[in-house]
Design a protein around this motif. Structure first.
Motif, mmCIF file in Angstrom:
data_model
loop_
_atom_site.group_PDB
_atom_site.id
_atom_site.type_symbol
_atom_site.label_atom_id
_atom_site.label_comp_id
_atom_site.label_asym_id
_atom_site.label_seq_id
_atom_site.Cartn_x
_atom_site.Cartn_y
_atom_site.Cartn_z
ATOM 1 N N VAL A 218 0.857 -1.188 0.000
ATOM 2 C CA VAL A 218 0.000 0.000 0.000
ATOM 3 C C VAL A 218 0.893 1.238 0.000
ATOM 4 C CG1 VAL A 218 -1.776 1.291 1.230
ATOM 5 C CG2 VAL A 218 -1.829 -1.213 1.239
ATOM 6 N N LEU A 219 0.711 2.104 -0.986
ATOM 7 C CA LEU A 219 1.495 3.329 -1.108
ATOM 8 C C LEU A 219 0.600 4.522 -0.792
ATOM 9 C CD1 LEU A 219 3.520 2.579 -4.362
ATOM 10 C CD2 LEU A 219 4.152 2.111 -1.991
ATOM 11 N N SER A 220 1.032 5.332 0.137
ATOM 12 C CA SER A 220 0.240 6.487 0.542
ATOM 13 C C SER A 220 0.285 7.576 -0.521
ATOM 14 C CB SER A 220 0.770 7.047 1.867
ATOM 15 O OG SER A 220 2.046 7.623 1.681
ATOM 16 N N ARG A 221 -0.632 8.520 -0.426
ATOM 17 C CA ARG A 221 -0.636 9.653 -1.348
ATOM 18 C C ARG A 221 0.645 10.463 -1.208
ATOM 19 N NH1 ARG A 221 -5.539 8.387 0.344
ATOM 20 N NH2 ARG A 221 -7.313 8.412 -1.111
ATOM 21 N N ALA A 222 1.143 10.557 0.015
ATOM 22 C CA ALA A 222 2.380 11.312 0.245
ATOM 23 C C ALA A 222 3.557 10.663 -0.483
ATOM 24 C CB ALA A 222 2.662 11.414 1.738
ATOM 25 N N LYS A 258 -9.553 -6.737 -11.789
ATOM 26 C CA LYS A 258 -9.188 -5.394 -11.366
ATOM 27 C C LYS A 258 -7.919 -5.467 -10.522
ATOM 28 C CE LYS A 258 -12.812 -4.071 -13.481
ATOM 29 N NZ LYS A 258 -12.632 -3.625 -14.888
ATOM 30 N N LEU A 259 -6.984 -4.549 -10.809
ATOM 31 C CA LEU A 259 -5.674 -4.610 -10.154
ATOM 32 C C LEU A 259 -5.374 -3.404 -9.256
ATOM 33 C CD1 LEU A 259 -3.524 -5.887 -13.163
ATOM 34 C CD2 LEU A 259 -4.529 -7.243 -11.315
ATOM 35 N N LEU A 260 -5.893 -2.243 -9.597
ATOM 36 C CA LEU A 260 -5.563 -1.020 -8.859
ATOM 37 C C LEU A 260 -6.672 -0.735 -7.849
ATOM 38 C CD1 LEU A 260 -3.736 1.367 -8.365
ATOM 39 C CD2 LEU A 260 -4.700 2.499 -10.379
ATOM 40 N N HIS A 261 -6.318 -0.834 -6.571
ATOM 41 C CA HIS A 261 -7.322 -0.765 -5.511
ATOM 42 C C HIS A 261 -7.070 0.417 -4.570
ATOM 43 C CE1 HIS A 261 -8.480 -4.875 -6.659
ATOM 44 N NE2 HIS A 261 -7.192 -5.136 -6.677
ATOM 45 N N ASN A 262 -8.141 1.031 -4.115
ATOM 46 C CA ASN A 262 -8.081 2.022 -3.039
ATOM 47 C C ASN A 262 -8.063 1.288 -1.705
ATOM 48 O OD1 ASN A 262 -8.758 3.592 -5.273
ATOM 49 N ND2 ASN A 262 -9.869 5.074 -4.025
ATOM 50 N N VAL A 263 -7.236 1.744 -0.781
ATOM 51 C CA VAL A 263 -7.244 1.237 0.592
ATOM 52 C C VAL A 263 -7.641 2.414 1.473
ATOM 53 C CG1 VAL A 263 -5.946 0.116 2.438
ATOM 54 C CG2 VAL A 263 -5.444 -0.427 0.035
ATOM 55 N N ARG A 264 -8.845 2.372 1.982
ATOM 56 C CA ARG A 264 -9.430 3.520 2.681
ATOM 57 C C ARG A 264 -8.513 4.035 3.794
ATOM 58 N NH1 ARG A 264 -14.661 5.373 3.049
ATOM 59 N NH2 ARG A 264 -15.407 3.504 1.952
ATOM 60 N N GLY A 265 -8.242 5.336 3.730
ATOM 61 C CA GLY A 265 -7.446 5.987 4.753
ATOM 62 C C GLY A 265 -5.954 5.731 4.667
ATOM 63 N N MET A 266 -5.518 4.941 3.666
ATOM 64 C CA MET A 266 -4.099 4.587 3.586
ATOM 65 C C MET A 266 -3.465 4.944 2.243
ATOM 66 S SD MET A 266 -4.132 0.895 5.545
ATOM 67 C CE MET A 266 -2.342 0.743 5.439
ATOM 68 N N GLY A 267 -4.163 4.651 1.145
ATOM 69 C CA GLY A 267 -3.572 4.960 -0.156
ATOM 70 C C GLY A 267 -4.039 3.998 -1.225
ATOM 71 N N TYR A 268 -3.091 3.509 -2.043
ATOM 72 C CA TYR A 268 -3.429 2.671 -3.192
ATOM 73 C C TYR A 268 -2.477 1.477 -3.242
ATOM 74 C CZ TYR A 268 -5.728 7.020 -4.530
ATOM 75 O OH TYR A 268 -6.494 8.143 -4.523
ATOM 76 N N VAL A 269 -2.990 0.376 -3.821
ATOM 77 C CA VAL A 269 -2.165 -0.821 -3.976
ATOM 78 C C VAL A 269 -2.493 -1.466 -5.318
ATOM 79 C CG1 VAL A 269 -3.856 -2.269 -2.765
ATOM 80 C CG2 VAL A 269 -1.461 -3.026 -2.950
#
Length: 275
Positions: A218-222, A258-269
């Motif tokens: 999981v990679l954060s927006r930052a 589907k491969l690109l997922h949102n992880v609520r409150g954390m970022g994307y994976v």
């Protein structure tokens, strides 16, 4: 939140400059190699390498934790299969030492799950089961090597070093990234899925490359803002969200799984979650 047992400055197994020889109930033999002098440089270099040990037997796990720590490795320990899978998915380990007989999820299932998700972390399986069929099953499930207990600790170290060298060579040589049916050619700067060419902007290419290199993480927006755009994350800016949405429309919306997922409150994976 799961907290792995870690060592960075472990309790020493040695008396003087020699490691004492001892055997656990599980067949591990802790023995230094007297013919391998270490002036401290090797240990310093290995401090940068983090290993994951998945072992439910407390004595065996402790011997590995202390022995590997003495030789300069940073070590996380998981005590069952499900915990081990969670650590392997979330962590950034250079290698996994994996027992076969584990509660919750056995070693064969764990390594197979990692490979389905696109994780290429080297896996060295450790087990007292010496049948050829078991070794073949482990290797076919995705393990990179197999070591039968009891074994000399010096052999374990040699196998770890060999796997790390192999992984480093593959990382240098890798020019094509693949996750499920999504492919990214780094030399040709070309993306495709199911054989269909996908046109990407320079930033979209950079964003996808980062997500694919860190697949399963999981990679954060930052982190995305810093590594793709070279800027500090501004909570008022939606540049990351907009770019991820555009990238998803190109690489995910017309395709399955589907491969690109949102992880609520954390970022994307980026990962394959299909069963």
């Amino acid at each position: 939140m799961l907290q792995p047992q870690r060592t960075g400055n472990p309790e020493q197994l040695s008396t003087g400059n020699r490691t004492t020889r001892g055997q656990t109930d599980n067949g591990f033999v802790i023995q230094s190699d007297p013919d391998r002098p270490d002036n401290g440089i090797g240990k310093l270099r290995r401090k940068l390498v983090r290993l994951l040990v998945v072992e439910d037997e407390a004595k065996a796990a402790d011997f590995l934790l202390r022995g590997l720590g003495e030789h300069g490795y940073a070590v996380d320990v998981a005590r069952d299969g499900r915990e081990g899978l969670a650590f392997a998915q979330a962590g950034d380990h250079s290698l996994v030492l994996l027992d076969v007989m584990l509660p919750g999820l056995d070693g064969f299932q764990l390594v197979a799950a990692l490979r389905r998700q696109g994780k290429r972390t080297p896996v060295l399986m450790l087990t007292a089961r010496e049948q050829v069929d078991d070794r073949v099953r482990g290797l076919r499930a995705g393990a990179d090597d197999y070591l039968v207990k009891p074994f000399a600790f010096s052999e374990l170290l040699a196998r770890i070093e060999a796997l790390l060298r192999r992984a480093a060579g593959q990382a240098v040589a890798q020019t094509v990234l693949d996750v499920a049916n999504l492919s990214l050619d780094l030399e040709q700067r070309r993306a495709s899925r199911d054989g269909h060419r996908i046109e990407l902007s320079a930033k979209e290419f950079k964003l996808l490359k980062l997500l694919m290199r860190r697949r399963g993480h999981v990679l954060s927006r930052a982190v995305l803002a810093e590594q793709v755009w070279g800027m500090s994350f501004d909570s008022d800016s939606n540049v990351v969200e907009v770019s991820v949405r555009r990238l998803r429309a190109k690489i995910d919306d017309p395709f399955s799984p589907k491969l690109l997922h949102n992880v609520r409150g954390m970022g994307y994976v980026l990962e394959d979650r299909s069963p």
